[in-house]
Design a protein around this motif. Structure first.
Motif, PDB file in Angstrom:
ATOM      1  N   VAL A 195       0.840  -1.203   0.000  1.00 51.98           N
ATOM      2  CA  VAL A 195       0.000   0.000   0.000  1.00 51.98           C
ATOM      3  C   VAL A 195       0.874   1.252   0.000  1.00 51.98           C
ATOM      4  O   VAL A 195       0.623   2.201  -0.766  1.00 51.98           O
ATOM      5  N   VAL A 196       1.912   1.276   0.824  1.00 55.47           N
ATOM      6  CA  VAL A 196       2.826   2.425   0.873  1.00 55.47           C
ATOM      7  C   VAL A 196       3.465   2.654  -0.490  1.00 55.47           C
ATOM      8  O   VAL A 196       3.557   3.793  -0.974  1.00 55.47           O
ATOM      9  N   SER A 197       3.904   1.579  -1.144  1.00 53.62           N
ATOM     10  CA  SER A 197       4.534   1.693  -2.458  1.00 53.62           C
ATOM     11  C   SER A 197       3.547   2.212  -3.505  1.00 53.62           C
ATOM     12  O   SER A 197       3.895   3.075  -4.334  1.00 53.62           O
ATOM     13  N   THR A 198       2.316   1.719  -3.448  1.00 58.28           N
ATOM     14  CA  THR A 198       1.281   2.155  -4.389  1.00 58.28           C
ATOM     15  C   THR A 198       0.991   3.640  -4.214  1.00 58.28           C
ATOM     16  O   THR A 198       0.895   4.393  -5.190  1.00 58.28           O
ATOM     17  N   LEU A 199       0.849   4.082  -2.972  1.00 58.75           N
ATOM     18  CA  LEU A 199       0.586   5.487  -2.694  1.00 58.75           C
ATOM     19  C   LEU A 199       1.753   6.365  -3.123  1.00 58.75           C
ATOM     20  O   LEU A 199       1.557   7.469  -3.662  1.00 58.75           O
ATOM     21  N   ALA A 200       2.976   5.886  -2.913  1.00 57.29           N
ATOM     22  CA  ALA A 200       4.168   6.661  -3.281  1.00 57.29           C
ATOM     23  C   ALA A 200       4.210   6.912  -4.783  1.00 57.29           C
ATOM     24  O   ALA A 200       4.609   7.996  -5.245  1.00 57.29           O
ATOM     25  N   ASP A 201       3.802   5.929  -5.569  1.00 54.51           N
ATOM     26  CA  ASP A 201       3.750   6.120  -7.017  1.00 54.51           C
ATOM     27  C   ASP A 201       2.678   7.132  -7.400  1.00 54.51           C
ATOM     28  O   ASP A 201       2.890   7.997  -8.268  1.00 54.51           O
ATOM     29  N   LEU A 202       1.527   7.046  -6.761  1.00 49.06           N
ATOM     30  CA  LEU A 202       0.402   7.904  -7.134  1.00 49.06           C
ATOM     31  C   LEU A 202       0.644   9.374  -6.769  1.00 49.06           C
ATOM     32  O   LEU A 202       0.247  10.279  -7.524  1.00 49.06           O
ATOM     33  N   VAL A 203       1.270   9.642  -5.651  1.00 48.77           N
ATOM     34  CA  VAL A 203       1.463  11.042  -5.244  1.00 48.77           C
ATOM     35  C   VAL A 203       2.446  11.769  -6.145  1.00 48.77           C
ATOM     36  O   VAL A 203       2.539  13.008  -6.093  1.00 48.77           O
ATOM     37  N   LYS A 204       3.141  11.042  -7.006  1.00 50.56           N
ATOM     38  CA  LYS A 204       4.051  11.681  -7.953  1.00 50.56           C
ATOM     39  C   LYS A 204       3.292  12.339  -9.105  1.00 50.56           C
ATOM     40  O   LYS A 204       3.843  13.160  -9.830  1.00 50.56           O
ATOM     41  N   GLY A 205       2.029  11.967  -9.287  1.00 48.58           N
ATOM     42  CA  GLY A 205       1.239  12.554 -10.358  1.00 48.58           C
ATOM     43  C   GLY A 205       0.869  13.993 -10.061  1.00 48.58           C
ATOM     44  O   GLY A 205       0.706  14.379  -8.905  1.00 48.58           O
TER      45      GLY A 205
END
Length: 251
Positions: free
Chosen positions: A187-197
């Protein structure tokens, strides 16, 4: 003083919305739905938020509709609120990620269907139990049917059987099923990718992805809510819900 059933916190561009109604296993009561809607609105209006994480406290993510409330009357307010929160999740201009560490039943699957990314622990189970209570998953069909192949939908809608996270991923209900111990890191990894948008990039990309889903909700949502309310008020369902609630009290 009324205890809050939904909590919102914001950090690092992520708004975390936590369902916290342990007394009824996070059932979709009027209060919980209202607070969930308010939390989603707050996350949408906060310019610091890029992504929303929806999770739960306790062992159960959501047990479905609040049957105690459903026994009280025949209005369509409850089903209509469930349709509305699905639309709110689908139209939120920020990705909504669901973290599933516990079981999901009946109406709770509508939250899953409306979300953009769903990460489930392998131990999580799912069931659409409405058919066994003289009901149908009408109000949540508006988000579930677009996600599922017709044969898969027929299987889990009609049987009411319990199925696991691996199958849920196979049929498109969840994005990924991961070992329980890997859930937090995934979940942390998924969120980290998304906040880069960028905000505009995320909003416009989500608009593309959810256009058909939102069209379906707008076209069928009101009728689905009214049909759901009629079923909840029917003698067969009322009797089945009373029996279910009595069994739970004596258990």
């Amino acid at each position: 003083m009324t205890t809050s059933l939904v909590h919102l916190s914001v950090s690092g561009g992520i708004a975390t919305v936590t369902l916290d109604s342990p007394h009824n296993r996070n059932a979709l009561s009027r209060q919980l739905l209202a607070e969930l809607g308010s939390s989603l609105t707050a996350a949408e209006q906060d310019p610091a938020v890029r992504v929303v994480l929806l999770r739960s406290s306790g062992r159960v993510f959501c047990s479905g509709a609040d049957l105690s409330e459903a026994r009280e009357g025949s209005t369509s307010d409850g089903p209509r609120a469930i349709v509305a929160v699905q639309r709110q999740i689908a139209t939120l201009p920020k990705p909504v990620v669901v973290e599933l560490a516990g079981p999901v039943r009946a109406g709770g699957l509508g939250l899953i269907g409306a979300a953009d990314v769903v990460i489930a622990a392998e131990s999580v189970t799912f069931a659409l139990t409405e058919v066994r209570l003289g009901l149908a998953p009408s109000a949540i069909s508006v988000s579930l049917l677009p996600r599922l192949a017709p044969r898969a939908a027929a299987d889990i809608f009609l049987s009411g059987r319990t199925f696991g996270a691996a199958e849920a991923a196979d049929i498109g209900l969840v994005t990924r099923a991961v070992p329980d111990g890997e859930l937090p890191a995934t979940v942390v990894s998924t969120l980290a990718d998304l906040v880069k948008g960028s905000p505009q990039g995320l909003a416009e990309t989500k608009r593309l992805l959810t256009a058909d889903l939102v069209t379906r909700i707008d076209r069928d949502g009101e009728e689905a809510a009214e049909r759901s309310a009629a079923l909840f008020a029917s003698p067969e369902a009322q009797q089945a819900m009373q029996a279910f609630l009595s069994r739970n009290k004596s258990a």
